[in-house]
Scaffold this active site. Sequence first.
Site, PDB file in Angstrom:
ATOM      1  N   ASP A   1      36.874  36.763  34.583  1.00  0.00           N
ATOM      2  CA  ASP A   1      37.966  37.635  34.994  1.00  0.00           C
ATOM      3  C   ASP A   1      39.101  37.596  33.977  1.00  0.00           C
ATOM      4  OD1 ASP A   1      39.425  39.272  37.005  1.00  0.00           O
ATOM      5  OD2 ASP A   1      40.736  37.519  37.020  1.00  0.00           O
TER       6      ASP A   1
ATOM      7  N   HIS B   1      40.258  39.426  28.511  1.00  0.00           N
ATOM      8  CA  HIS B   1      41.021  39.739  27.315  1.00  0.00           C
ATOM      9  C   HIS B   1      42.342  38.987  27.254  1.00  0.00           C
ATOM     10  CE1 HIS B   1      42.031  42.482  30.554  1.00  0.00           C
ATOM     11  NE2 HIS B   1      43.238  42.583  30.050  1.00  0.00           N
TER      12      HIS B   1
ATOM     13  N   ASP C   1      37.819  47.498  41.113  1.00  0.00           N
ATOM     14  CA  ASP C   1      39.255  47.589  40.831  1.00  0.00           C
ATOM     15  C   ASP C   1      39.796  48.996  40.998  1.00  0.00           C
ATOM     16  OD1 ASP C   1      39.625  44.878  40.125  1.00  0.00           O
ATOM     17  OD2 ASP C   1      38.780  45.260  38.155  1.00  0.00           O
TER      18      ASP C   1
END
Length: 1723
Positions: free
Chosen positions: A702, A705, A803
Amino acid sequence: MKPTSQRAGCWCPNEQSMSEGVCEGKEGMEVGGPGRKEPAAAAKRRGIGPKKGAGRPLSSCYEEQTLQKSSQQPVRRTYAYGSTKDKGSEQKEWNQSYRKLANFFKMGVQDGAGVVTQGPQSQQMYTSDHMSPMTNSVNGTMGSEPKGLSLPKMGSGPGMSFSQQQPQVRVLTLNHGDHMDSTLFRLQKGWVLQLRPGPSLLGKAVSVFTNHPEDLGEGFTRNRYRRLQWKSDSRNKGDDTALYVEVVIISAGAFHFYFTYDDGVERERAQGSGYFIVDPTLTVGTNSETLSLDCVQCQTVLSKCLGPLPDWEQRLQVAYETGYNLVHFTPIQELGDSNSSYSIKDQHKLNTEFQTPDHQYTFADVEALIRRMRDEWKILSLTDVVLNHTANDSNWIQDHPESTYNCHNSPHLRPAYLLDRVLYHMTVEVADGKWEDRGIPVAIREEKDLEAIKNVLHSHFLPQVKLHEFYTVDVDKTVEEFRRRISSNLPITIRGKSDSSFKEEMVIIQDPNYGRRTCTVDMNIAVRLYNLARPEARDEEDRIVRCCAEFRRHVENLNQQRTSEIQAHLIQAVECVLGTIRYQRLQADGPMIAEVSRDYPLVPPYFTHYGEDAPLEDEEALMFGQKGCFLMAHNGWVMGDDPLNNFARSDSYVYLRRELVAWGDSVKLRYGEKPEDSPYLWDHMKRYCEYTARIFHGIRLDNCHSTPIHVAEYMLDAARKVRPDLYVIAELFTNSDLTDNVFVNRLGINSLIREAMSAPNSHEEGRLVYRYGGEPVGAFLLPPVRPLVPCIAHAIFLDLTHDNRSPAEVRTAWDMLPSTALVSMACCASGSTRGYDELVPHHIHVVDETRVYQAWTDAEPTRGECNESSGIVRCKRLLNKLHFELGANGYNQVFVDQVTEHVVTVTRHNPVTHQSVVLVAYTSFRPPAEVRESHIRPLKVQGHLEEIIFEMQVKGKSSGEDDKSYPGFFNNDSEFINGLNSIIAEVKENIRPSESSLVRLTSAEDADETECQYTSEFAPGSVIAFRLSLLPRAQTAVNKIRGVLSEFGYKSRISEVTTHNVELMDIVNSLSLSDLNRVLYRCDEEEKDEGHGGGTYSIPSYGSMPYCGLQGVISVLSEIRVHNDLGHPLCCNLRDGDWMPEYIVTRLKHDPATQRLAKWFEDIFNWLKEVPRYLIPAYFDSIVTSVYLTLINRAWSLMGEFISQGSDFAKALSLCSVQFCGIVKSAVMPALSPNLSSPQPPVITDSSGSAKQMSVTIAAGLPHFSVGYMRNWGRDTFIALPGNLLITGRYDEARWIILAYASTMRHGLIPNLLDGGHKARFNCRDSVWWWLQSIQRYVAIVPEGNRIFRDKVSRLFPTDDAQPQEPGRHDQLLEDVIQETLQRHFQGVKFRERNAGYQIDREMCDEGFNNEIGVSLETGFVYGGTVHNCGTWMDKMGSSELAGIKGKPATPRDGSAVEIVGLCKSALRFLGQMYREDKFKYNSVERYDDTGNVTKWTYEFWEKKIQENFEKHFWISENPIPDREPKPELINRRGIYKDSYNASQFWADYQLRCNFPVAVAVAPEMLTPKHAWIALKNAEKILLGPLGIKTLDPSDWAYNGDYDNSNDSADPKIARGYNYHQGPEWLWPVGWLLRAQLAIAPKVGGFEELGRTMGHVKSLLAPHLTHVLSDSWRSLPELTNTNGAHCKDSNPAQAWSTGCVLEVLWEMDRIERGLRRSSMTGM
């Protein structure tokens, strides 16, 4: 699927409690295992109560007992794992072809951008009767035997499957400076990675290291590297190009390699590096059946919506019944107060929502469920690992606040915290209505409200806190410190006041504690800059005052600059605040919460707060106190930021600028750089990852980045130690493929999450389907040994991620079926989120959602239940089944066709069976009424329609609502997550075309093309899938072609091939090298010279190929094959017609020697015509490439061991011998004596019946010097001959050429231009010396080569004035001709060319036709020429009248040219030795003067004469020596050898040119080694370019490095290419420079220097290797322009260029055989 002991509504960890069979579950009974007493009614309220036909729960060991007692026999569904029927006898031919096919290539195992790298699964394919199951080609590679296959085992022997014996090998070439951190390479276990040195590493001592383990027992440790051992696939120990290291891929994960020079081991010294990713092996079921990554079908579930753990099974059964084989669980740990699925409170505690009142479940219970899902449902599981943040209310961070970014350990965040509190206090005041009179209402609904907020922030709130003070200096305090320092008798700086450049050195030094006005400046610098002498000062005190005043002004200026910088940050902060408010309160795509309150503040907080709200002054004090550690920074993400940078680092202003999209329920974790920086945090998270990997088969990283990449590496390494085949996925938001690749490489991410909802229209959605996997349909077929090419990251392509909002909100509900159908056709992993298939028309929010999912039932669903009729569940099951089938059985080629704006067709093609599945989706991004189209062009596909796999469409239950996003009305259930019930999905499976309601078949049953027209029923929301196969004749043709291709086998070197086709090998073995010249090469001019009207093949929209032979098309194919550029004009030409195959056949039919090969090609190309046109480029390439490789291997086999067992470089250059050496009718040799001992040249009978000797000749260059009188140049021939004929073992042809030119001897010379001999021109002084050098090389190389001296030469011109004579009429021995040459030179030669004038030379002036040559009795040097002619290789004659240079040689080089002197010395030494060995009968020459006196010199005396004078007259010393420098004013460069001696143009002697290395190489004994070494190094430094060597010193006035023969200017330096030899960089002298260095190196430094020079020479040849392997001509050019730039007027292929470089390789091989040493291995 097995029934289970765990019945509907029952959770029974104790299997023995199930011995009574299926529980009926009556109302009020106890449900659950021992110790749990939960009323059945309570279970029913959760939607899990026992129902009739409630589905197929997970099984136990009591399967049969349960089956017997169940009132309803379950339907066994194995969607993607079902068996197929036997195809029958009609497939026997196909099976035979398939068994042989793998010998040629491994279908389904492909590389490349967006390409599948995993082959067909070992399971049988779920399909219709006509299909045959396919083996897993990867498994076959590794020698494991697939289970449950109906195909017979592959055999052995010729034509057998090579795949069972040969692993997949990927070859990566290493080159200097290539750090490929952002380049992605994917491999699979069982494959072999070969790393080979590229051209730039030639001659270097290279060490290669990798952290991939050598065996599984040692495991993976990221920082543990091993040195790989060099191997060689050549017997030639000095062959750098044959060297390789290899890594046998045995472990999954991300691995690194690097290489160093000179035995270095440190990664910091790496000269190149890269990563490779190895996919994990995923297995399901009790038999551990392999699940390919491309077969993964994932469904995401919010774990908190599954309810208590006993209820999970029936809710997860929805995923099983819908055909998913992977479930992604959001975190199962205890969540924080926000109840966000990703705000974890305790990483080591199970979510309390999974408990029941009477039982506490643990991770072990979850693990047991996950294991049974894998074994019995064949469903794998993965979950998220959240490393970057933890919930605000996590108890452990209160004990370990050092694990977070807070105001204590990260004081740089203090100003941002204070700003955060300012915004909070503003929220409170706005919520209390205090600012309504200033235009800020309690509910923000208009843009003007934002403007009011902006004004109040700037005018009231921000000025209160004066944030700039945290970044500035206390001026008074700083000036006082300065005054104190300079008042203590410090030295005064003497410097002018105006010297402002030094003032820039003084800057504000940020206070690390970020107090107000506590920043400083470097006082030492301040004193140095401002404690100045001031003459205008009255006294010392006045001086100090003046210094302090100037210092104050500068400090104030620094403060002002810093304040401006901070103000700019705050302006940005306000804009970000307004943007957040706008999104949350005004934008339609935001939550639109207008009211401002403490629960809904103006902006989300960036920090946690400690204690009660307090005035800003107190909160500022708090952040400096001990409790500041509890003021923790929230995590989030920064739009557009570099994800590799930590946005919370000390030099970042992200928090101050309010650029963070903050998650107010979680705090950012602070790891530091290593575990020692935060021991508790690293250990806490490591244990979290380890148990997660133990429970689950995969991990979703999760917030990947924003997770520190070194932290993620550490944690994933720990997880992989627990589960080596861990499946890792992540979603990245970097907006850069290269940055994505850095994460993938470092972390070993196996699949990147991609989403179809990112597409704004169907066109983009189709593009994503194509991009995320598979090759184009009709892709080139690749052998098992091939280059490793970069690829894009493997995708897990979801129709919707958890999401994002539902398509019913963003697009329409009508589009949910066609879009998910398109996703299912992607050649990669696919997926969805729970609720999509049930048509939930809203976002199931990870934070706000509190309801639970529906459970599965086979009966009519009631509240809280669903079945296959719910939403599009049945449709999705079929789509998942199809997706698995396509992935498991090698349908890895993809074609996407945008039929209309809304209709998209996707084809998945199997390159083995050539069956295709075509799916057509009618998307509906807008309501159907808006997108319905009146006409859709028919579907036209080559092949036979086998069946319609399915057709499906969504419809509203009531008509007339197709203008809405979804029909009817939606009622949101308060307890269960429910979907639309106003839409129905209609499905038909496995139907005939006549049964379809969406299409009508309009083509005939046996037509080449299937055509279907769409009916009016084909409306938005419709999907239809077809299965097509080849027509019988096309299948037969494919089988025939594959039968041939299967007989080619590949070795570890990509260019090597074995052929088991007896007929073809018989044909190939009958071909000579001159035949191969015709088959492989021939430029346009050579082909036309044949008289058959041919020429090179011209490709429309591309141009002509370089060669008429196979190399022409291979050069083009090699460029497009690697990238599968099927849109290339050549591919288009092949698809459009059969012209190219017919061209190949036709030209080969013209020559008897190649007619059998023409017939072989004709037969296979006739089969090729029957293949569907879209497949022709692939099969044509495979046919032609396989034959081409066979032919060049045949050429190498004819060339001796140095070539056949030689380096790739030597082999490539040896093929240039085949390029240049051929029979050209317009450029024949003079006939040799009929009395010549055998072998004699071949005799060909022409059309008139006359027999002619037709020996090969060497084309000087292609294409300009290839035919007629321009083909055969004496000088070019004999410079090129040793490399092109002797080193390649073509001794007979070399002998014939030597004797043929000997026959033309006249004036003691051999011709410059041969022109058949009868029209020869004798206008060069050097050809005869190159001819003698070739004879010397012949004798040295050819066994018993000295016998050539006794060969008979038929003199064409017995005397200077004789007319051409018939062959055999005047025979002489070659040694007599040689002696005549030397005698004539010693005597002196003076003549005028025959037919002098315009008819033989349009440019030369009359005086230029006069020639005079002789030998100086003083020096022994051969001299000759005049200022009017050019008798050496630098023979450019001026041709521009406009520039005034017509008839003027650019480089006369008269006198004694340095290379001629050296060649003469070499010849004399050689002939003298032959005389002493009694192999040559002459040893002296005589000269008669006008009075009859005789001067006699022995060869030895003559040689000694040259020896004595060479250094004296040619060396220009590094330091002046006046008595040896008669004209020092002409010396432009020292430490060199002159280019000539006694030239008419006296300055020309002193020019530095590239000629003297020839003399050094052929006669090194005549030079002082030290001088020679200095001169050679200077030549290299000054003259050597990337490929060629400058023909003139760049400092010379005449230098110009760019040749342009078309220049028509008046500039005398360059007009009409006058500078041909005045700077342009020629290649052939490079060989002599390098050979000279090899000759001198041991003389100046022994073996040590020789070894260094060998490595250096190899490195200098690296560009030549690159060029010869990559240029379309597969050769080396004549010359280049400045610094290697392309020269348009140069021959792209020049015989002496390749020949001289090949001689260097041969010389080094001779040396290395003596030294038994390789520069790469240290052997």
